[in-house]
Enzyme design. Sequence first.
Site, PDB file in Angstrom:
ATOM      1  N   GLU A  20      -1.926 -14.339   1.372  1.00 47.46           N
ATOM      2  CA  GLU A  20      -0.377 -14.332   1.732  1.00 47.46           C
ATOM      3  C   GLU A  20       0.187 -15.676   1.944  1.00 47.46           C
ATOM      4  O   GLU A  20      -0.519 -16.875   2.292  1.00 47.46           O
ATOM      5  CB  GLU A  20      -0.629 -13.405   2.904  1.00 47.46           C
ATOM      6  CG  GLU A  20      -1.148 -11.946   2.698  1.00 47.46           C
ATOM      7  CD  GLU A  20      -1.046 -11.176   3.722  1.00 47.46           C
ATOM      8  OE1 GLU A  20      -0.176 -11.270   4.420  1.00 47.46           O
ATOM      9  OE2 GLU A  20      -1.617  -9.923   3.807  1.00 47.46           O
ATOM     10  N   LYS A  45      -6.273  -1.753  10.015  1.00 39.65           N
ATOM     11  CA  LYS A  45      -7.543  -2.354  10.596  1.00 39.65           C
ATOM     12  C   LYS A  45      -7.211  -3.196  11.907  1.00 39.65           C
ATOM     13  O   LYS A  45      -8.131  -3.175  12.902  1.00 39.65           O
ATOM     14  CB  LYS A  45      -8.418  -3.354   9.482  1.00 39.65           C
ATOM     15  CG  LYS A  45      -7.361  -4.304   8.951  1.00 39.65           C
ATOM     16  CD  LYS A  45      -8.088  -4.840   7.787  1.00 39.65           C
ATOM     17  CE  LYS A  45      -6.991  -5.693   6.978  1.00 39.65           C
ATOM     18  NZ  LYS A  45      -6.241  -5.014   6.216  1.00 39.65           N
ATOM     19  N   LYS A  82     -12.743  -5.875  10.140  1.00 41.26           N
ATOM     20  CA  LYS A  82     -13.588  -4.521   9.390  1.00 41.26           C
ATOM     21  C   LYS A  82     -14.952  -4.701   9.930  1.00 41.26           C
ATOM     22  O   LYS A  82     -15.517  -3.737   9.925  1.00 41.26           O
ATOM     23  CB  LYS A  82     -13.410  -5.321   8.188  1.00 41.26           C
ATOM     24  CG  LYS A  82     -12.007  -5.156   7.384  1.00 41.26           C
ATOM     25  CD  LYS A  82     -11.902  -5.972   5.959  1.00 41.26           C
ATOM     26  CE  LYS A  82     -10.603  -5.810   5.642  1.00 41.26           C
ATOM     27  NZ  LYS A  82     -10.534  -6.709   4.347  1.00 41.26           N
ATOM     28  N   GLU A 100     -10.050   5.438   6.119  1.00 41.55           N
ATOM     29  CA  GLU A 100     -11.248   4.824   4.930  1.00 41.55           C
ATOM     30  C   GLU A 100     -10.540   3.619   4.434  1.00 41.55           C
ATOM     31  O   GLU A 100     -11.410   2.618   4.216  1.00 41.55           O
ATOM     32  CB  GLU A 100     -11.113   5.858   3.797  1.00 41.55           C
ATOM     33  CG  GLU A 100     -12.023   5.599   2.716  1.00 41.55           C
ATOM     34  CD  GLU A 100     -13.423   5.395   3.230  1.00 41.55           C
ATOM     35  OE1 GLU A 100     -14.097   6.401   3.657  1.00 41.55           O
ATOM     36  OE2 GLU A 100     -14.059   3.961   3.113  1.00 41.55           O
ATOM     37  N   ILE A 133     -13.090   0.685  -1.631  1.00 41.08           N
ATOM     38  CA  ILE A 133     -14.411   0.994  -1.611  1.00 41.08           C
ATOM     39  C   ILE A 133     -14.635   2.135  -0.559  1.00 41.08           C
ATOM     40  O   ILE A 133     -14.416   2.137   0.615  1.00 41.08           O
ATOM     41  CB  ILE A 133     -15.367  -0.241  -1.004  1.00 41.08           C
ATOM     42  CG1 ILE A 133     -15.243  -1.341  -2.272  1.00 41.08           C
ATOM     43  CG2 ILE A 133     -16.797  -0.224  -1.429  1.00 41.08           C
ATOM     44  CD1 ILE A 133     -15.739  -2.606  -1.850  1.00 41.08           C
ATOM     45  N   VAL A 190       0.884  -1.121  -0.020  1.00 39.13           N
ATOM     46  CA  VAL A 190       0.143  -0.110   0.115  1.00 39.13           C
ATOM     47  C   VAL A 190       0.989   1.172   0.000  1.00 39.13           C
ATOM     48  O   VAL A 190       0.466   2.366  -0.693  1.00 39.13           O
ATOM     49  CB  VAL A 190      -0.990   0.091   1.154  1.00 39.13           C
ATOM     50  CG1 VAL A 190      -2.073   1.208   1.070  1.00 39.13           C
ATOM     51  CG2 VAL A 190      -1.811  -1.108   1.340  1.00 39.13           C
ATOM     52  N   GLY A 230      -1.306 -14.666  -5.839  1.00 42.22           N
ATOM     53  CA  GLY A 230      -0.961 -13.697  -5.318  1.00 42.22           C
ATOM     54  C   GLY A 230      -1.999 -13.141  -4.337  1.00 42.22           C
ATOM     55  O   GLY A 230      -1.894 -12.115  -3.754  1.00 42.22           O
TER      56      GLY A 230
HETATM   57  P1  NAP Z   1       3.417  -4.838   3.474  1.00 39.85           P
HETATM   58  O1  NAP Z   1       3.414  -5.066   2.201  1.00 39.85           O
HETATM   59  O2  NAP Z   1       3.715  -5.977   4.560  1.00 39.85           O
HETATM   60  O3  NAP Z   1       3.994  -3.458   3.848  1.00 39.85           O
HETATM   61  C1  NAP Z   1       4.452  -2.914   5.143  1.00 39.85           C
HETATM   62  C2  NAP Z   1       5.566  -2.092   4.974  1.00 39.85           C
HETATM   63  O4  NAP Z   1       6.009  -1.623   6.356  1.00 39.85           O
HETATM   64  C3  NAP Z   1       6.777  -2.790   4.489  1.00 39.85           C
HETATM   65  O5  NAP Z   1       7.513  -2.027   3.857  1.00 39.85           O
HETATM   66  C4  NAP Z   1       7.660  -3.119   6.095  1.00 39.85           C
HETATM   67  O6  NAP Z   1       9.082  -3.058   5.810  1.00 39.85           O
HETATM   68  C5  NAP Z   1       7.334  -1.525   6.812  1.00 39.85           C
HETATM   69  N1  NAP Z   1       7.237  -2.034   8.057  1.00 39.85           N
HETATM   70  C6  NAP Z   1       6.785  -2.950   8.928  1.00 39.85           C
HETATM   71  N2  NAP Z   1       6.963  -2.464  10.290  1.00 39.85           N
HETATM   72  C7  NAP Z   1       7.930  -1.611  10.171  1.00 39.85           C
HETATM   73  C8  NAP Z   1       8.679  -0.790  11.229  1.00 39.85           C
HETATM   74  N3  NAP Z   1       8.683  -1.096  12.335  1.00 39.85           N
HETATM   75  N4  NAP Z   1       9.302   0.248  10.736  1.00 39.85           N
HETATM   76  C9  NAP Z   1       9.634   0.612   9.272  1.00 39.85           C
HETATM   77  N5  NAP Z   1       8.964   0.065   8.710  1.00 39.85           N
HETATM   78  C10 NAP Z   1       8.047  -1.030   8.951  1.00 39.85           C
HETATM   79  O7  NAP Z   1       1.851  -4.479   4.068  1.00 39.85           O
HETATM   80  P2  NAP Z   1       0.553  -3.751   3.045  1.00 39.85           P
HETATM   81  O8  NAP Z   1      -0.263  -4.966   2.520  1.00 39.85           O
HETATM   82  O9  NAP Z   1       1.327  -2.451   2.251  1.00 39.85           O
HETATM   83  O10 NAP Z   1      -0.392  -3.326   4.127  1.00 39.85           O
HETATM   84  C11 NAP Z   1      -0.214  -1.956   5.086  1.00 39.85           C
HETATM   85  C12 NAP Z   1      -1.282  -1.771   5.719  1.00 39.85           C
HETATM   86  O11 NAP Z   1      -2.266  -1.550   5.010  1.00 39.85           O
HETATM   87  C13 NAP Z   1      -1.817  -2.949   6.824  1.00 39.85           C
HETATM   88  O12 NAP Z   1      -2.166  -2.461   7.862  1.00 39.85           O
HETATM   89  C14 NAP Z   1      -2.800  -3.737   5.939  1.00 39.85           C
HETATM   90  O13 NAP Z   1      -3.627  -4.462   6.998  1.00 39.85           O
HETATM   91  C15 NAP Z   1      -3.391  -2.493   5.417  1.00 39.85           C
HETATM   92  N6  NAP Z   1      -4.247  -2.748   4.326  1.00 39.85           N
HETATM   93  C16 NAP Z   1      -3.590  -3.420   3.291  1.00 39.85           C
HETATM   94  C17 NAP Z   1      -4.389  -3.867   2.141  1.00 39.85           C
HETATM   95  C18 NAP Z   1      -3.870  -4.395   0.840  1.00 39.85           C
HETATM   96  O14 NAP Z   1      -4.401  -4.716  -0.023  1.00 39.85           O
HETATM   97  N7  NAP Z   1      -2.345  -4.949   0.916  1.00 39.85           N
HETATM   98  C19 NAP Z   1      -5.814  -3.485   1.884  1.00 39.85           C
HETATM   99  C20 NAP Z   1      -6.368  -2.630   3.314  1.00 39.85           C
HETATM  100  C21 NAP Z   1      -5.773  -2.405   4.172  1.00 39.85           C
HETATM  101  P3  NAP Z   1       9.949  -4.362   5.421  1.00 39.85           P
HETATM  102  O15 NAP Z   1       9.394  -4.794   4.064  1.00 39.85           O
HETATM  103  O16 NAP Z   1      11.247  -3.926   5.706  1.00 39.85           O
HETATM  104  O17 NAP Z   1       9.248  -5.347   6.287  1.00 39.85           O
HETATM  105  N1  HSE Z   2      -6.076  -9.901   2.833  1.00 42.65           N
HETATM  106  C1  HSE Z   2      -7.366  -8.979   2.765  1.00 42.65           C
HETATM  107  C2  HSE Z   2      -8.110  -9.555   1.848  1.00 42.65           C
HETATM  108  C3  HSE Z   2      -6.792  -7.622   2.073  1.00 42.65           C
HETATM  109  O1  HSE Z   2      -8.075 -10.602   1.266  1.00 42.65           O
HETATM  110  O2  HSE Z   2      -9.361  -8.965   1.433  1.00 42.65           O
HETATM  111  C4  HSE Z   2      -6.422  -6.793   3.150  1.00 42.65           C
HETATM  112  O3  HSE Z   2      -7.505  -6.338   3.812  1.00 42.65           O
END
Ligand code: NAP
Ligand code: HSE
Length: 431
Positions: free
Chosen positions: A192, A107, A207, A131, A138, A16, A189
């Site tokens: 996870e 979340k 959520k 949001e 959405i 993100v 993909g």
């Molecule tokens: P992600 O791909 O795992 O990215 C997390 C990032 O944060 C990585 O770059 C990680 O670094 C960094 N990080 C973690 N802990 C850290 C720390 N202590 N200090 C500095 N950097 C740190 O996760 P994501 O999918 O982007 O999700 C991010 C947030 O958005 C989460 O809260 C998730 O629930 C929410 N979210 C995600 C999605 C989605 O589609 N992915 C949708 C809705 C909400 P490293 O790579 O070095 O570990």
């Molecule tokens: N892992 C979630 C999903 C996305 O499959 O909808 C992050 O909320």
Amino acid sequence: MENKVIKAALLGLGTVGTGVYKVLKNQEAEMEAKIGKKVKIAKVLVRNLEKAAAKVEDPSILTNRWDEILGDPEISIVIELMGGIEPARTYILSALNAGKHVVSANKDLIAVHGKELLDAAERNHVDFLFEAAVAGGIPIIRPLKQCLAGNHMTEVMGIVNGTTNFILTKMTQEGMEFKDALALATELGYAEADPTADIEGLDAGRKVAILASVAFNSRVVFDDVYIEGITKISAKDICYAKEMGCDIKLLGVARQDEDGVEAYVCPMLIPSSHPLASVNDSYNAVFVHGDAVEDAMFFGRGAGELPTASAVVGDVFDIVRNIQAGCCARIGCTCYKELPVKKMENTYNRYFMRLKVENRCGVLAEITAIFAKYHVSVAQIIQKDTRTEGCAEVVVITDKVREGDFRTAMAEMSNRESIRKISSLLRVYGK
Ligand code: NAP
Ligand code: HSE
């Protein structure tokens, strides 16, 4: 000359975080005309500077020191996209206490510590917006807090996890078993490396806690949400559901009535004619019912780099407009009630059950006698003869019954010799 730039910091540059960086770049030329200022990412907090360097134009904005961001008075917006509880909670609280606005998609954190974060924002007269935390791209938090504020909401429910919706879609459309559909979701993909939070319903549960709190103006936390995942669903359940006019979806449901709020996540049969039954693949949809608007449905991408970034950037732009209009912290915590949250046994549902029973006369009478004892009324029944095993398969959908009574009936049934196995028990959405 008036400063036309607002400086922001990104915490995390994963899926993100990278999406937000890209969307802000894509918007660069139009931003000033659109919201009156340019948002510049002045710092990005990462753990591994080397790994992140290739993702940004100017690697000098990368840091692994939070104090560099917290102590920079020019950074007025912090965008937390690291995930997890700590250090995200501590960083957000310290940013809010330092007078910085915060946007988060976290979340896991908000479903547990939402009140603490929103209270800190209010105390410091800054915005805390989230949001993207529910259903990714959405729009649903802002519509509930603003556009639909004139309603008394009685229900908010939907498909809020894309991974499990993809798996159930493959099981429905291609007859796959759960483990094969999960393997495909991993290969593509969607799932996870550790899919537990998705397939066990925890992600959807977080959520639902946030949605219920916002929709009913009363705090519901993750621990209040009853949760079942999809790991026990079989292709056979899906076939029987179809035969009975339904699809199986992992639904998050929150309702309120005069006795309080109910909030749960579980795989449910839903009539194939319901709009949510045709929400397939990794799409999400949220369905709301209010006394004025009646029914409204929100559909789209619930996850992914750019869809989630779309929601995050929307929050950032809102904050920029608030800063310029001098009206920050206008809409903070909207939980002004303290409604009780019901225990699952006190909710009323319809149930689908698949039983393997002895194939002899009197067995159905035994089953219906137990049902009658616990006020369970049969709405639909199918019996298939499977003589080879000396057993028959009986599939029943009940009318609405109190969950506690239904569980007692099931416990009594499981002690009967004639009932060889309760193969599955699912709830059925609808009246
Ligand atoms: P992600 O791909 O795992 O990215 C997390 C990032 O944060 C990585 O770059 C990680 O670094 C960094 N990080 C973690 N802990 C850290 C720390 N202590 N200090 C500095 N950097 C740190 O996760 P994501 O999918 O982007 O999700 C991010 C947030 O958005 C989460 O809260 C998730 O629930 C929410 N979210 C995600 C999605 C989605 O589609 N992915 C949708 C809705 C909400 P490293 O790579 O070095 O570990
Ligand atoms: N892992 C979630 C999903 C996305 O499959 O909808 C992050 O909320």
